[in-house]
Design an enzyme around this catalytic site. Structure first.
Site, short mmCIF file in Angstrom:
data_model
loop_
_atom_site.label_atom_id
_atom_site.label_comp_id
_atom_site.label_asym_id
_atom_site.label_seq_id
_atom_site.Cartn_x
_atom_site.Cartn_y
_atom_site.Cartn_z
N ALA A 1 -1.63 5.75 1.80
CA ALA A 1 -2.85 4.95 1.94
C ALA A 1 -2.98 4.33 3.32
O ALA A 1 -2.00 4.05 4.01
CB ALA A 1 -2.88 3.87 0.88
N LEU B 1 0.87 -1.17 0.00
CA LEU B 1 0.00 0.00 0.00
C LEU B 1 0.91 1.22 0.00
O LEU B 1 1.92 1.24 0.71
CB LEU B 1 -0.88 0.02 1.26
CG LEU B 1 -2.24 -0.66 1.21
CD1 LEU B 1 -2.90 -0.57 2.59
CD2 LEU B 1 -3.15 -0.04 0.17
N ASP B 2 0.56 2.24 -0.78
CA ASP B 2 1.35 3.47 -0.78
C ASP B 2 1.42 4.04 0.64
O ASP B 2 0.49 3.86 1.44
CB ASP B 2 0.71 4.52 -1.69
CG ASP B 2 0.75 4.10 -3.15
OD1 ASP B 2 1.64 3.33 -3.52
OD2 ASP B 2 -0.12 4.56 -3.92
N PRO B 3 2.51 4.74 0.98
CA PRO B 3 2.60 5.36 2.31
C PRO B 3 1.40 6.23 2.64
O PRO B 3 0.95 6.25 3.79
CB PRO B 3 3.89 6.19 2.21
CG PRO B 3 4.74 5.44 1.24
CD PRO B 3 3.77 4.90 0.21
N ARG C 1 -4.14 5.21 -8.26
CA ARG C 1 -3.61 6.52 -8.66
C ARG C 1 -3.71 6.72 -10.17
O ARG C 1 -4.07 7.81 -10.65
CB ARG C 1 -2.15 6.65 -8.21
CG ARG C 1 -1.97 6.87 -6.72
CD ARG C 1 -0.51 7.05 -6.38
NE ARG C 1 0.25 5.81 -6.46
CZ ARG C 1 1.54 5.73 -6.73
NH1 ARG C 1 2.24 6.83 -7.00
NH2 ARG C 1 2.16 4.57 -6.76
#
Length: 302
Positions: free
Chosen positions: A51, A47-49, A182
């Site tokens: 998120a 997961l992106d930071p 994104r």
């Protein structure tokens, strides 16, 4: 003064972590692993930071199915800001372009959303962990190099507009493995003619955990400090096998399977199967071909 070393132990199971914003998936894994004192751990896809939300963490024997969860269907809620594109396609990047946002209503947006549903071709963000020449794209982007992000085919099952009050909207997305939300938001912004980026992102579920009971890192630490048994905070490995047909083997055949031997039986169901003993203990995963040949793939030591 000598500091005492942490004693790590074998721990088998799956932790449904509610990842906080501002931390990488690997950092979240390492914090949880230290708290649980687990010898071996892995996560099931980053997961992106920015998120938050469900990040299944696998420990011990459950790490053998982490790759399967990586390929699972996932669902997200995305908070979107229209009118601005960024270098990262989210709020953490530098602004690239600002454009006026047209007058929109839910009916107009709903009419355009189907362009992004189904099997679609999607260009990955340049700030992503995808590797090119053995190096993550984000490493090249941070050095200021020109990055030609790959275009890949992904599957988007559903997109629901939850809220619209320009310049903000909220989307609920259900998608297959490899889909970048994104990129999806960036592409929607171009369809709307104004650009867009993600302001906040939350992962709601990862199959087969569609109704997850998640723990935050703080809640995990508090539970362990209060004396909770670490095993009681994890789901058993078998919960991660819910999406596969179950195949029970008798003791003789199970012994052969555990030795990695192939078994033939035309009654076997074709495809990937979860193999169990007669008393319900998971023994591993296998693949059954059209001739009824069961080929062991992953063996569990439980």
């Amino acid at each position: 003064m000598l500091m005492s070393r942490i004693s790590y132990r074998r721990l088998d199971g799956i932790l449904l972590l509610d990842k906080p914003a501002g931390i990488s998936s690997n950092s979240a894994l390492q914090v949880a692993r230290r708290l649980l004192r687990a010898k071996k751990g892995g996560h099931t896809g980053s997961l992106d930071p920015l998120a938050t939300g469900l990040l299944p963490l696998c420990f011990g024997e459950a790490t053998k199915i982490a790759g399967l969860l990586l390929d699972s269907t996932k669902a997200y809620d995305a908070d979107v800001l229209l009118g601005t594109t960024t270098t990262t396609d989210d709020a953490e990047g530098a602004v690239l372009l600002t454009r006026p946002v047209p007058t929109l209503d839910a009916e107009m947006v709903d009419a355009l959303i189907p362009q992004l549903i189904g099997r679609i071709r999607q260009r990955a963000p340049i700030y992503s962990a995808l590797k090119q020449g053995g190096e993550p794209l984000y490493a090249k982007a941070r050095r200021g190099e020109v990055v030609n992000a790959p275009v890949r085919e992904v599957e988007v099952h559903a997109i629901e507009l939850l809220f619209l009050a320009t310049p903000r909207l909220q989307l609920r997305v259900t998608c297959g493995s490899g889909t970048y939300i994104r990129s999806l938001v960036r592409d929607l912004g171009e369809i709307l003619g104004c650009g867009a980026h993600i302001n906040a992102l939350r992962r709601r579920w990862v199959a087969p955990f569609q109704i997850p009971k998640m723990l935050t890192l703080d809640a995990l630490e508090q539970a362990l400090s209060a004396g909770r048994d670490p095993d009681s905070l994890l789901l058993p490995l078998v919960e991660g096998l819910a999406g596969f047909p179950a195949l029970e083997l008798d003791a003789q055949r199970l012994a052969c399977f555990r030795l990695g031997q192939r078994l033939r039986d035309h009654s076997f169901q074709t495809g990937r199967v979860a193999v169990f003993s007669r008393d319900g203990i998971p023994a591993g995963l296998g693949e059954v071909d059209s001739e009824g040949l069961l080929v062991p793939q992953r063996l569990f030591n439980l």
